[in-house]
Design a protein around this motif. Structure first.
Motif, PDB file in Angstrom:
ATOM      1  N   VAL A  31       0.721  -1.537   0.119  1.00  0.00           N
ATOM      2  CA  VAL A  31       0.347  -0.019   0.096  1.00  0.00           C
ATOM      3  C   VAL A  31       0.567   1.217   0.194  1.00  0.00           C
ATOM      4  CG1 VAL A  31      -1.505   1.566   1.179  1.00  0.00           C
ATOM      5  CG2 VAL A  31      -1.358  -1.188   0.638  1.00  0.00           C
ATOM      6  N   SER A  32       1.818   1.621   0.518  1.00  0.00           N
ATOM      7  CA  SER A  32       2.456   2.239   1.094  1.00  0.00           C
ATOM      8  C   SER A  32       3.828   2.510   0.079  1.00  0.00           C
ATOM      9  CB  SER A  32       3.151   2.370   2.068  1.00  0.00           C
ATOM     10  OG  SER A  32       4.168   1.264   2.501  1.00  0.00           O
ATOM     11  N   ALA A  33       3.834   1.882  -0.672  1.00  0.00           N
ATOM     12  CA  ALA A  33       4.680   1.911  -1.978  1.00  0.00           C
ATOM     13  C   ALA A  33       4.550   2.472  -3.223  1.00  0.00           C
ATOM     14  CB  ALA A  33       5.741   0.654  -2.217  1.00  0.00           C
ATOM     15  N   ASP A  34       2.745   2.581  -2.971  1.00  0.00           N
ATOM     16  CA  ASP A  34       2.480   2.657  -4.735  1.00  0.00           C
ATOM     17  C   ASP A  34       2.020   4.345  -4.630  1.00  0.00           C
ATOM     18  OD1 ASP A  34       1.121   2.858  -6.997  1.00  0.00           O
ATOM     19  OD2 ASP A  34      -0.870   1.626  -6.484  1.00  0.00           O
ATOM     20  N   PRO A  35       3.124   5.425  -5.391  1.00  0.00           N
ATOM     21  CA  PRO A  35       2.845   6.488  -4.571  1.00  0.00           C
ATOM     22  C   PRO A  35       1.470   6.682  -5.490  1.00  0.00           C
ATOM     23  CG  PRO A  35       4.015   6.709  -6.647  1.00  0.00           C
ATOM     24  CD  PRO A  35       4.096   5.216  -5.291  1.00  0.00           C
ATOM     25  N   PHE A  36       0.547   6.262  -6.606  1.00  0.00           N
ATOM     26  CA  PHE A  36      -0.749   7.013  -7.147  1.00  0.00           C
ATOM     27  C   PHE A  36      -1.539   6.066  -6.089  1.00  0.00           C
ATOM     28  CE2 PHE A  36       2.732   6.941 -10.272  1.00  0.00           C
ATOM     29  CZ  PHE A  36       3.069   7.931 -10.394  1.00  0.00           C
ATOM     30  N   GLY A  37      -1.771   5.462  -4.359  1.00  0.00           N
ATOM     31  CA  GLY A  37      -2.523   4.907  -4.287  1.00  0.00           C
ATOM     32  C   GLY A  37      -3.631   4.985  -4.191  1.00  0.00           C
ATOM     33  N   PRO A  38      -4.206   6.683  -3.585  1.00  0.00           N
ATOM     34  CA  PRO A  38      -5.404   7.659  -3.061  1.00  0.00           C
ATOM     35  C   PRO A  38      -6.391   7.523  -4.415  1.00  0.00           C
ATOM     36  CG  PRO A  38      -3.589   8.317  -2.165  1.00  0.00           C
ATOM     37  CD  PRO A  38      -2.214   7.432  -3.246  1.00  0.00           C
ATOM     38  N   LEU A  39      -5.327   7.441  -5.840  1.00  0.00           N
ATOM     39  CA  LEU A  39      -6.483   7.723  -6.454  1.00  0.00           C
ATOM     40  C   LEU A  39      -6.564   6.410  -7.093  1.00  0.00           C
ATOM     41  CD1 LEU A  39      -4.239   9.566  -9.461  1.00  0.00           C
ATOM     42  CD2 LEU A  39      -6.329  10.784  -7.321  1.00  0.00           C
ATOM     43  N   HIS A  40      -6.468   5.647  -7.070  1.00  0.00           N
ATOM     44  CA  HIS A  40      -6.779   4.012  -7.005  1.00  0.00           C
ATOM     45  C   HIS A  40      -8.717   4.197  -7.003  1.00  0.00           C
ATOM     46  CE1 HIS A  40      -3.327   1.503  -6.723  1.00  0.00           C
ATOM     47  NE2 HIS A  40      -3.049   2.378  -7.135  1.00  0.00           N
ATOM     48  N   TRP A  41      -9.389   3.052  -7.637  1.00  0.00           N
ATOM     49  CA  TRP A  41     -11.030   3.680  -7.990  1.00  0.00           C
ATOM     50  C   TRP A  41     -11.781   4.691  -8.131  1.00  0.00           C
ATOM     51  CZ3 TRP A  41     -11.431  -1.140  -8.595  1.00  0.00           C
ATOM     52  CH2 TRP A  41     -10.719  -2.363  -7.581  1.00  0.00           C
ATOM     53  N   GLN A  42     -10.719   5.957  -9.117  1.00  0.00           N
ATOM     54  CA  GLN A  42     -11.074   6.743  -9.181  1.00  0.00           C
ATOM     55  C   GLN A  42     -10.190   7.872 -10.608  1.00  0.00           C
ATOM     56  OE1 GLN A  42     -10.320  10.103  -5.887  1.00  0.00           O
ATOM     57  NE2 GLN A  42     -10.169   9.057  -4.324  1.00  0.00           N
ATOM     58  N   LYS A  43      -9.494   7.085 -10.135  1.00  0.00           N
ATOM     59  CA  LYS A  43      -8.757   7.570 -11.965  1.00  0.00           C
ATOM     60  C   LYS A  43      -8.307   6.411 -12.244  1.00  0.00           C
ATOM     61  CE  LYS A  43      -9.997  11.346 -11.811  1.00  0.00           C
ATOM     62  NZ  LYS A  43     -11.376  12.438 -13.175  1.00  0.00           N
ATOM     63  N   ARG A  44      -7.867   6.419 -13.363  1.00  0.00           N
ATOM     64  CA  ARG A  44      -7.330   5.593 -14.699  1.00  0.00           C
ATOM     65  C   ARG A  44      -5.616   6.840 -14.367  1.00  0.00           C
ATOM     66  NH1 ARG A  44     -11.857   4.518 -16.666  1.00  0.00           N
ATOM     67  NH2 ARG A  44     -12.874   2.532 -16.268  1.00  0.00           N
ATOM     68  N   LEU A  45      -4.688   6.373 -15.558  1.00  0.00           N
ATOM     69  CA  LEU A  45      -3.117   6.614 -14.983  1.00  0.00           C
ATOM     70  C   LEU A  45      -2.781   6.117 -16.354  1.00  0.00           C
ATOM     71  CD1 LEU A  45      -2.048   7.064 -11.403  1.00  0.00           C
ATOM     72  CD2 LEU A  45      -3.162   8.672 -12.817  1.00  0.00           C
ATOM     73  N   VAL A  46      -2.426   7.612 -16.519  1.00  0.00           N
ATOM     74  CA  VAL A  46      -0.983   7.234 -17.943  1.00  0.00           C
ATOM     75  C   VAL A  46       0.157   7.508 -17.185  1.00  0.00           C
ATOM     76  CG1 VAL A  46      -0.265   7.333 -19.783  1.00  0.00           C
ATOM     77  CG2 VAL A  46      -2.654   6.720 -20.130  1.00  0.00           C
ATOM     78  N   VAL A  47       1.290   6.769 -16.936  1.00  0.00           N
ATOM     79  CA  VAL A  47       2.768   7.516 -16.517  1.00  0.00           C
ATOM     80  C   VAL A  47       3.301   7.530 -17.490  1.00  0.00           C
ATOM     81  CG1 VAL A  47       3.688   7.367 -14.604  1.00  0.00           C
ATOM     82  CG2 VAL A  47       1.362   7.055 -14.084  1.00  0.00           C
ATOM     83  N   ALA A  48       3.595   8.489 -17.530  1.00  0.00           N
ATOM     84  CA  ALA A  48       5.501   8.353 -18.273  1.00  0.00           C
ATOM     85  C   ALA A  48       6.765   9.066 -17.527  1.00  0.00           C
ATOM     86  CB  ALA A  48       4.834   9.328 -19.785  1.00  0.00           C
ATOM     87  N   PHE A  49       7.603   7.979 -17.599  1.00  0.00           N
ATOM     88  CA  PHE A  49       8.409   8.014 -17.342  1.00  0.00           C
ATOM     89  C   PHE A  49       9.644   8.351 -18.262  1.00  0.00           C
ATOM     90  CE2 PHE A  49       6.883   4.837 -14.817  1.00  0.00           C
ATOM     91  CZ  PHE A  49       6.703   5.361 -13.576  1.00  0.00           C
ATOM     92  N   GLU A  50      10.153   9.663 -17.422  1.00  0.00           N
ATOM     93  CA  GLU A  50      11.230  10.334 -18.558  1.00  0.00           C
ATOM     94  C   GLU A  50      12.731   9.171 -18.369  1.00  0.00           C
ATOM     95  OE1 GLU A  50      12.217  12.187 -21.465  1.00  0.00           O
ATOM     96  OE2 GLU A  50      11.482  13.467 -20.960  1.00  0.00           O
ATOM     97  N   GLY A  51      12.917   9.260 -20.338  1.00  0.00           N
ATOM     98  CA  GLY A  51      14.146   8.464 -20.412  1.00  0.00           C
ATOM     99  C   GLY A  51      14.652   8.774 -21.318  1.00  0.00           C
ATOM    100  N   GLU A  52      15.732   7.673 -22.111  1.00  0.00           N
ATOM    101  CA  GLU A  52      16.272   7.654 -23.351  1.00  0.00           C
ATOM    102  C   GLU A  52      14.699   7.033 -24.434  1.00  0.00           C
ATOM    103  OE1 GLU A  52      18.690   9.545 -24.161  1.00  0.00           O
ATOM    104  OE2 GLU A  52      19.259   9.793 -21.856  1.00  0.00           O
ATOM    105  N   PRO A  53      14.717   7.433 -25.420  1.00  0.00           N
ATOM    106  CA  PRO A  53      14.914   8.798 -25.656  1.00  0.00           C
ATOM    107  C   PRO A  53      14.706   9.941 -25.658  1.00  0.00           C
ATOM    108  CG  PRO A  53      13.449   8.271 -27.189  1.00  0.00           C
ATOM    109  CD  PRO A  53      14.297   7.009 -26.214  1.00  0.00           C
ATOM    110  N   ALA A  54      15.849  10.671 -25.231  1.00  0.00           N
ATOM    111  CA  ALA A  54      14.840  12.308 -24.898  1.00  0.00           C
ATOM    112  C   ALA A  54      13.907  12.910 -25.131  1.00  0.00           C
ATOM    113  CB  ALA A  54      16.469  13.629 -24.732  1.00  0.00           C
ATOM    114  N   GLY A  55      12.799  13.562 -24.692  1.00  0.00           N
ATOM    115  CA  GLY A  55      11.570  14.059 -25.135  1.00  0.00           C
ATOM    116  C   GLY A  55      10.327  12.939 -25.350  1.00  0.00           C
ATOM    117  N   ALA A  56      10.716  11.761 -25.093  1.00  0.00           N
ATOM    118  CA  ALA A  56       9.832  10.733 -25.098  1.00  0.00           C
ATOM    119  C   ALA A  56       8.455  10.908 -24.767  1.00  0.00           C
ATOM    120  CB  ALA A  56      10.296   9.497 -25.188  1.00  0.00           C
ATOM    121  N   VAL A  57       8.973  11.507 -23.321  1.00  0.00           N
ATOM    122  CA  VAL A  57       7.248  11.710 -22.570  1.00  0.00           C
ATOM    123  C   VAL A  57       6.389  13.035 -23.409  1.00  0.00           C
ATOM    124  CG1 VAL A  57       6.945  13.332 -20.507  1.00  0.00           C
ATOM    125  CG2 VAL A  57       8.573  11.014 -20.246  1.00  0.00           C
ATOM    126  N   ARG A  58       7.389  14.202 -23.585  1.00  0.00           N
ATOM    127  CA  ARG A  58       6.225  14.874 -24.328  1.00  0.00           C
ATOM    128  C   ARG A  58       5.315  14.420 -26.080  1.00  0.00           C
ATOM    129  NH1 ARG A  58       4.792  20.133 -24.466  1.00  0.00           N
ATOM    130  NH2 ARG A  58       3.908  20.542 -26.159  1.00  0.00           N
TER     131      ARG A  58
END
Length: 132
Positions: free
Chosen positions: A12-39
């Motif tokens: 429970v505590s390890a999930d930083p998005f836990g408070p949004l469970h059952w309320q929202k879906r998430l698309v989480v994009a983590f920046e890395g290589e190649p640069a600019g992929a999140v954008r």
């Protein structure tokens, strides 16, 4: 008992998005290589289509924090650790309302592919039947 087990293993505590469970879906994009992929990932996803599916887009930098609608600041290192994301790699996750990772990719996901994955989810099909 299950809650105690989850707490003791960090479920429970390890999930930083836990408070949004059952309320929202998430698309989480983590920046890395190649640069600019999140954008590029964000640019592929029409905001109106995200809202219609109760999706929050989260851009996670390599370090520092990011602000998340409904949560406030989230530590990038903690978010990466929670989902096993390499700090150097671009990764995008689709996280369902139940908190489960429904899709993981090392490259941006096209809107059609992402939305078809969401629309096939049982909870989303129920929402569509109810007209919400």
């Amino acid at each position: 008992m299950l809650a105690a087990l989850m707490l003791s293993t960090g479920g429970v505590s390890a999930d930083p998005f836990g408070p949004l469970h059952w309320q929202k879906r998430l698309v989480v994009a983590f920046e890395g290589e190649p640069a600019g992929a999140v954008r590029r990932q964000e640019d592929l996803l029409p905001a109106a289509e995200l809202r219609a599916r109760d999706v929050v887009f989260v851009a996670v930098p390599r370090t520092g924090t990011t602000m998340v609608e409904g949560l406030g600041p989230i530590n990038a290192t903690s978010a990466r650790r929670a989902y096993g994301i390499d700090p150097a790699a671009f990764t995008v996750l689709l996280i369902g309302k139940d908190g489960g990772v429904k899709r993981r990719s090392g490259s941006p996901i096209a809107a059609e592919a992402l939305f078809s994955t969401i629309d096939a989810m049982p909870m989303r099909r129920q929402e569509m039947r109810k007209g919400s």
